[in-house]
Design a protein around this motif. Structure first.
Motif, PDB file in Angstrom:
ATOM      1  N   THR A   1     -34.704  15.042  12.603  1.00 55.78           N
ATOM      2  CA  THR A   1     -34.988  14.152  13.725  1.00 55.78           C
ATOM      3  C   THR A   1     -33.928  13.084  13.845  1.00 55.78           C
TER       4      THR A   1
ATOM      5  N   GLY B   1     -31.602  16.824  21.485  1.00 58.69           N
ATOM      6  CA  GLY B   1     -33.041  16.689  21.610  1.00 58.69           C
ATOM      7  C   GLY B   1     -33.488  15.787  22.740  1.00 58.69           C
ATOM      8  N   LYS B   2     -32.601  15.510  23.683  1.00 56.56           N
ATOM      9  CA  LYS B   2     -32.909  14.659  24.822  1.00 56.56           C
ATOM     10  C   LYS B   2     -32.497  15.348  26.113  1.00 56.56           C
TER      11      LYS B   2
ATOM     12  N   ARG C   1     -37.704  13.115  25.679  1.00 62.17           N
ATOM     13  CA  ARG C   1     -37.556  13.823  24.402  1.00 62.17           C
ATOM     14  C   ARG C   1     -37.880  15.293  24.654  1.00 62.17           C
TER      15      ARG C   1
ATOM     16  N   THR D   1     -31.907  13.019  17.686  1.00 54.37           N
ATOM     17  CA  THR D   1     -32.549  12.212  18.709  1.00 54.37           C
ATOM     18  C   THR D   1     -31.670  11.059  19.183  1.00 54.37           C
TER      19      THR D   1
END
Length: 212
Positions: free
Chosen positions: A19, A169-170, A82, A23
């Motif tokens: 993560t 991840g966006k 997200r 992120t």
């Protein structure tokens, strides 16, 4: 599935590490650049609607067409979401305004905040476009919101994305680029109906308005 002993701890540590690596925020777009982007989108869409070879407008409407009605530029309607990939979802037949049922698959979910509410939209991928050269990276986001049937088309609106817009991840969802299905303009079109999971409980005053 249940795991025992040390494996859950290792899994959590790996998840936290992943993560942290995936992120990172997408760079903020300056307001002036955003305004230029949206203006370019509107000009391109209007050019398509003026072109008899591409326009969904009936001949009578095309003759007097001057441009689509748009909500005023809404900076807050450009949101960073997200993104969670879903590689296990089975292909399905998407409902349309006719008996046609094109095959799509769920590509993933976008989680974001708008008007102080935590929201989610599912992003889809057309199996037909996967077979067409140059269109394999297209993604599709049909949605409804509380402007539908009032200041926007009652059947919902669409957003288009490309795979490259998903980074770390966006993904940015810019509702200023929301447009109507061709069914909004009459004719014998077959338009995907936004699935239940993409019905948003907020009014998104951005993108193409209703011209009625």
């Amino acid at each position: 599935m249940k795991y025992t002993y040390l494996f859950p701890l290792l899994l959590v540590l790996y998840s936290l590490s992943a993560t942290a690596q995936t992120t990172a925020a997408i760079p903020t777009l300056p307001a002036a650049d955003h305004a230029k982007e949206v203006a370019a989108f509107q000009q391109e869409l209007n050019a398509e609607y003026r072109n008899p070879a591409e326009s969904p407008l009936p001949a009578k409407e095309l003759k007097k067409f001057k441009g689509l009605p748009f909500f005023p530029l809404n900076r807050a309607a450009r949101v960073e979401a997200r993104f969670i990939r879903d590689s296990l979802a089975a292909p399905f037949e998407m409902e349309t305004s006719t008996a046609r049922r094109p095959m799509y698959r769920k590509y993933g979910d976008a989680y974001f905040t708008l008007d102080g509410q935590e929201l989610k939209l599912t992003i889809y991928q057309s199996l037909d476009l996967l077979q067409k050269e140059g269109y394999q990276d297209y993604l599709f986001v049909p949605f409804t919101d509380r402007t539908n049937g009032h200041s926007s088309y009652g059947g919902g609106r669409y957003l288009d994305l490309r795979l490259g817009q998903i980074q770390n991840g966006k993904v940015v969802l810019d509702f200023n680029r929301a447009y109507n299905p061709f069914c909004a303009y009459g004719g014998q079109y077959s338009c995907p109906v936004p699935p239940v999971e993409n019905r948003l409980p907020v009014a998104i005053k951005a993108g193409v308005m209703s011209d009625h």
